[in-house]
Enzyme design. Structure first.
Site, mmCIF file in Angstrom:
data_model
loop_
_atom_site.group_PDB
_atom_site.id
_atom_site.type_symbol
_atom_site.label_atom_id
_atom_site.label_comp_id
_atom_site.label_asym_id
_atom_site.label_seq_id
_atom_site.Cartn_x
_atom_site.Cartn_y
_atom_site.Cartn_z
ATOM 1 N N LYS A 202 0.506 -1.414 0.050
ATOM 2 C CA LYS A 202 -0.017 -0.129 -0.151
ATOM 3 C C LYS A 202 0.920 1.010 -0.046
ATOM 4 O O LYS A 202 1.741 1.568 0.847
ATOM 5 C CB LYS A 202 -1.176 -0.059 1.503
ATOM 6 C CG LYS A 202 -1.550 1.526 1.111
ATOM 7 C CD LYS A 202 -2.962 1.153 2.481
ATOM 8 C CE LYS A 202 -3.924 2.762 2.860
ATOM 9 N NZ LYS A 202 -4.406 2.113 4.338
ATOM 10 N N LYS A 255 -1.832 -1.419 -3.448
ATOM 11 C CA LYS A 255 -2.607 -0.912 -3.849
ATOM 12 C C LYS A 255 -2.124 0.832 -3.537
ATOM 13 O O LYS A 255 -1.039 0.859 -3.111
ATOM 14 C CB LYS A 255 -3.376 -0.216 -2.106
ATOM 15 C CG LYS A 255 -4.493 1.011 -2.426
ATOM 16 C CD LYS A 255 -5.422 0.607 -1.041
ATOM 17 C CE LYS A 255 -6.173 2.123 -0.463
ATOM 18 N NZ LYS A 255 -6.841 1.815 0.658
#
Length: 332
Positions: A202, A255
């Site tokens: 992320k 992400k």
């Protein structure tokens, strides 16, 4: 066509027909590959549109049947829940995160009753519930207090699993939280009953803006660059994905998605035996919608092009706000 052209140079015969073009892909988007992110607030009757996320809203638990019923009928197979507490008293530990009367646990219970076949994942983080808006517990100097942060995240994940979540997905990026959650699930007798999907890679991205408006999760000071990955940190992402797989993650996630297709491809290579998720985040969705509204391209064409690129890179599960449209566009 020139007779001197090398035989190996003639490619167009392999994709001159629409069906033949489909055969050129190793994998194609299906409804089962979609997971729909939804925002659940603590007002049971709420339906509040999110201006920066066209077509998306915050929902109360009493409105979930009218909201999701038509989508389930069209083939919606999975959702991921994000709690948006508006009235609770927040503190430094994120105490409301696992409140049995809070929006996430209430939504899990309601959805298990309304739609028994629907797969329910829960995002696990503290930022929506802490008074400071950060994703973990803090030292007095404002830095992350690592061990108690991972412990607290694990407590919340186990609470969601006990409530009936099929999957818990920690997005906090605390070191050690995957091991802590897996140990917590096993201790609770849920190790073989709840999937652990890790936001392993992320990145600290500018593309989260609309989400932070939707979830009310912006930090009250500083930023999250000391625990989310730097955009240039490919090596860190590779190490994090391997670490999380070794600590017990069942699914690896990247992400955002579109700016990090190389990381998705890395994940497919490094953890080939794990399902691979990617999150087409709020800013990605908003950009595609804005471009279509400006007449730059056709919305459906660009939505498919972006998601197809993620699948081509290796993703097998797509978290996207386009899920309702894809349920319309894809064959039954």
């Amino acid at each position: 066509m020139s007779p001197s052209l090398e035989i190996s140079s003639i490619l167009q015969g392999g994709y001159h027909h629409p069906l033949a073009r489909q055969w050129q892909g190793r994998r194609h988007l299906t409804k089962s590959m979609l997971m729909y992110p939804i925002f659940i607030t603590d007002d049971p009757s709420a339906h509040v549109e999110i201006k920066s996320l066209p077509g998306q809203a915050r929902w109360g638990v009493d409105r979930l049947e009218e909201f999701l019923g038509p989508l389930v009928a069209k083939g919606l197979g999975s959702v991921i829940l994000f709690g948006v507490p508006m009235t609770c008293e927040k503190d430094g530990r994120g105490t409301p995160a696992d409140d049995p009367e809070g929006p996430v646990i209430q939504a899990v219970r309601r959805l298990r009753t309304l739609f028994p076949e629907l797969y329910i994942a829960c995002d696990v983080c503290l930022c929506e519930y802490t008074s400071h808006g950060h994703c973990g517990l803090l030292h007095q100097d404002g830095s992350i207090n690592q061990d108690p942060s991972a412990e607290r995240i694990a407590q919340v994940a186990v609470a969601y699993a006990k409530a009936g979540a099929h999957c818990v997905a920690p997005s906090d990026m605390m070191d050690g939280r995957i091991r802590a959650i897996k140990q917590g699930l096993v201790a609770a007798g849920l190790g073989n009953k709840c999937t652990l999907m890790s936001y392993s890679a992320k990145f600290a991205s500018a593309l989260y803006g609309p989400f932070r408006e939707a979830a009310g999760s912006a930090p009250s000071f500083g930023d999250r660059k000391c625990y989310q990955l730097p955009p240039t940190g490919r090596g860190l992402a590779r190490r994090a994905m391997v670490r999380d797989a070794n600590e017990g993650a069942d699914i690896i996630m990247v992400k955002p998605a579109l700016p990090y297709l190389d990381i998705i491809a890395d994940a497919a290579q490094l953890t080939p035996d794990h399902p691979l998720a990617c999150y087409q985040v709020s800013g990605e969705y908003a950009m595609v919608v804005a471009g279509a509204q400006a007449g730059v391209y056709d919305l459906k064409t660009m939505a498919f092009e972006t998601v197809d690129s993620m699948i081509r890179a290796g993703a097998t599960l797509i978290l996207t706000y386009f899920t309702p449209q894809f349920l319309e566009w894809l064959p039954a």
